[in-house]
Design a protein around this motif. Structure first.
Motif, mmCIF file in Angstrom:
data_model
loop_
_atom_site.group_PDB
_atom_site.id
_atom_site.type_symbol
_atom_site.label_atom_id
_atom_site.label_comp_id
_atom_site.label_asym_id
_atom_site.label_seq_id
_atom_site.Cartn_x
_atom_site.Cartn_y
_atom_site.Cartn_z
ATOM 1 N N TYR A 107 -38.949 -10.809 2.222
ATOM 2 C CA TYR A 107 -38.043 -9.783 2.726
ATOM 3 C C TYR A 107 -36.752 -9.821 1.917
ATOM 4 O O TYR A 107 -36.434 -10.829 1.273
ATOM 5 N N ASP A 108 -36.015 -8.715 1.922
ATOM 6 C CA ASP A 108 -34.838 -8.585 1.065
ATOM 7 C C ASP A 108 -33.896 -9.788 1.169
ATOM 8 O O ASP A 108 -33.420 -10.292 0.157
ATOM 9 N N GLU A 109 -33.656 -10.269 2.394
ATOM 10 C CA GLU A 109 -32.719 -11.385 2.558
ATOM 11 C C GLU A 109 -33.301 -12.707 2.053
ATOM 12 O O GLU A 109 -32.568 -13.697 1.919
ATOM 13 N N GLU A 110 -34.585 -12.743 1.724
ATOM 14 C CA GLU A 110 -35.233 -13.961 1.234
ATOM 15 C C GLU A 110 -35.403 -13.987 -0.280
ATOM 16 O O GLU A 110 -35.760 -15.019 -0.849
ATOM 17 N N GLY A 112 -33.435 -14.090 -2.858
ATOM 18 C CA GLY A 112 -32.674 -15.116 -3.579
ATOM 19 C C GLY A 112 -33.316 -16.487 -3.475
ATOM 20 O O GLY A 112 -33.383 -17.234 -4.465
#
Length: 135
Positions: A107-110, A112
Protein backbone atom coordinates in the motif's frame (compact mmCIF):
# COMPACT_ATOMS: atom_id res chain seq x y z
CA UNK A 1 15.15 -5.58 25.88
CA UNK A 2 12.81 -7.77 23.86
CA UNK A 3 14.24 -10.96 22.39
CA UNK A 4 12.42 -11.98 19.22
CA UNK A 5 12.56 -15.61 18.14
CA UNK A 6 11.84 -16.51 14.50
CA UNK A 7 10.20 -19.80 13.57
CA UNK A 8 9.37 -21.57 10.33
CA UNK A 9 6.11 -23.25 11.31
CA UNK A 10 2.69 -23.69 9.75
CA UNK A 11 0.60 -24.55 12.83
CA UNK A 12 -0.89 -21.65 14.79
CA UNK A 13 -3.55 -21.18 17.43
CA UNK A 14 -6.61 -19.32 16.18
CA UNK A 15 -6.32 -16.73 18.94
CA UNK A 16 -2.69 -15.95 18.03
CA UNK A 17 -3.61 -15.35 14.39
CA UNK A 18 -6.71 -13.35 15.29
CA UNK A 19 -4.79 -11.13 17.72
CA UNK A 20 -1.95 -10.45 15.27
CA UNK A 21 -4.14 -9.72 12.25
CA UNK A 22 -6.55 -7.52 14.20
CA UNK A 23 -3.61 -5.64 15.77
CA UNK A 24 -2.96 -4.18 12.30
CA UNK A 25 -6.69 -3.86 11.60
CA UNK A 26 -6.79 -6.47 8.84
CA UNK A 27 -10.29 -7.82 8.33
CA UNK A 28 -8.94 -11.33 7.77
CA UNK A 29 -8.39 -11.44 11.52
CA UNK A 30 -12.14 -11.97 11.84
CA UNK A 31 -11.68 -15.36 10.14
CA UNK A 32 -9.02 -17.11 12.26
CA UNK A 33 -10.21 -20.57 11.26
CA UNK A 34 -9.56 -19.68 7.60
CA UNK A 35 -6.19 -18.17 8.52
CA UNK A 36 -5.19 -21.43 10.22
CA UNK A 37 -5.86 -23.32 6.99
CA UNK A 38 -4.11 -20.68 4.90
CA UNK A 39 -0.95 -20.96 7.04
CA UNK A 40 -0.85 -24.70 6.39
CA UNK A 41 -1.13 -24.09 2.63
CA UNK A 42 1.57 -21.43 2.21
CA UNK A 43 4.91 -22.70 0.99
CA UNK A 44 6.78 -20.33 3.30
CA UNK A 45 5.67 -19.04 6.70
CA UNK A 46 8.10 -17.33 9.04
CA UNK A 47 6.77 -16.01 12.33
CA UNK A 48 8.22 -13.70 14.96
CA UNK A 49 7.60 -14.40 18.65
CA UNK A 50 8.13 -12.51 21.88
CA UNK A 51 7.97 -15.45 24.25
CA UNK A 52 4.56 -17.04 23.64
CA UNK A 53 3.19 -13.98 21.81
CA UNK A 54 2.98 -14.00 18.01
CA UNK A 55 4.15 -10.50 17.04
CA UNK A 56 4.88 -10.76 13.31
CA UNK A 57 4.76 -12.96 10.27
CA UNK A 58 5.55 -13.20 6.60
CA UNK A 59 3.92 -15.71 4.24
CA UNK A 60 4.88 -16.43 0.65
CA UNK A 61 3.74 -18.70 -2.14
CA UNK A 62 5.70 -19.60 -5.23
CA UNK A 63 5.65 -21.42 -8.54
CA UNK A 64 8.57 -23.62 -7.56
CA UNK A 65 11.27 -22.03 -9.69
CA UNK A 66 10.75 -18.47 -10.98
CA UNK A 67 8.41 -16.26 -8.96
CA UNK A 68 7.54 -15.98 -5.29
CA UNK A 69 4.70 -13.83 -3.98
CA UNK A 70 4.73 -12.30 -0.51
CA UNK A 71 1.11 -12.53 0.52
CA UNK A 72 1.27 -11.41 4.16
CA UNK A 73 3.78 -9.29 6.02
CA UNK A 74 2.55 -7.91 9.29
CA UNK A 75 4.04 -6.82 12.59
CA UNK A 76 2.03 -5.92 15.67
CA UNK A 77 2.22 -2.12 16.04
CA UNK A 78 3.67 -2.51 19.55
CA UNK A 79 6.68 -4.19 17.91
CA UNK A 80 7.12 -2.06 14.81
CA UNK A 81 10.33 -0.09 14.23
CA UNK A 82 12.36 -2.86 15.87
CA UNK A 83 13.64 -4.41 12.62
CA UNK A 84 11.24 -7.37 12.72
CA UNK A 85 9.64 -6.67 9.34
CA UNK A 86 13.02 -6.17 7.68
CA UNK A 87 14.29 -9.40 9.23
CA UNK A 88 11.25 -11.31 7.94
CA UNK A 89 11.74 -9.90 4.42
CA UNK A 90 15.45 -10.79 4.53
CA UNK A 91 14.57 -14.38 5.43
CA UNK A 92 12.22 -14.62 2.45
CA UNK A 93 14.88 -13.10 0.20
CA UNK A 94 17.32 -15.77 1.39
CA UNK A 95 14.84 -18.59 0.79
CA UNK A 96 14.04 -17.38 -2.74
CA UNK A 97 17.50 -16.11 -3.71
CA UNK A 98 17.61 -18.35 -6.82
CA UNK A 99 14.23 -17.16 -8.11
CA UNK A 100 13.93 -14.54 -10.85
CA UNK A 101 11.45 -12.39 -8.95
CA UNK A 102 9.87 -11.81 -5.56
CA UNK A 103 6.60 -9.89 -5.82
CA UNK A 104 4.81 -7.93 -3.10
CA UNK A 105 1.83 -5.59 -3.24
CA UNK A 106 2.47 -2.67 -0.94
CA UNK A 107 0.00 0.00 0.00
CA UNK A 108 1.13 3.58 -0.63
CA UNK A 109 2.17 4.15 3.00
CA UNK A 110 4.29 0.96 2.87
CA UNK A 111 6.23 1.71 -0.33
CA UNK A 112 9.15 3.34 1.50
CA UNK A 113 9.57 0.29 3.73
CA UNK A 114 9.58 -2.13 0.82
CA UNK A 115 12.00 0.05 -1.15
CA UNK A 116 14.33 0.03 1.86
CA UNK A 117 14.22 -3.79 1.62
CA UNK A 118 15.32 -3.72 -2.02
CA UNK A 119 11.97 -3.82 -3.84
CA UNK A 120 11.34 -1.45 -6.75
CA UNK A 121 7.98 0.08 -7.57
CA UNK A 122 6.76 -0.82 -11.05
CA UNK A 123 6.04 2.16 -13.30
CA UNK A 124 3.96 0.17 -15.75
CA UNK A 125 1.84 -2.04 -13.47
CA UNK A 126 -0.87 -1.67 -10.86
CA UNK A 127 -2.31 -4.24 -8.45
CA UNK A 128 -5.87 -5.34 -9.12
CA UNK A 129 -8.17 -6.94 -6.54
CA UNK A 130 -11.49 -8.67 -6.10
CA UNK A 131 -12.15 -8.61 -2.37
CA UNK A 132 -15.91 -8.72 -1.87
CA UNK A 133 -16.63 -12.21 -3.12
CA UNK A 134 -18.83 -12.98 -0.12
CA UNK A 135 -21.17 -10.00 -0.49
Amino acid sequence: MVEIIYKEIHEFKRKDLKDLFLSVEWSSGHFPEKLQIAMKNFETVISAWDGEKLVGMICAMDDGIMTAYVHYLLVNPEYQDMGIGKHLVDEVKDIYNDYLRIVVIGYDEEIGFYESCGFEKADDASPLFITDLWT
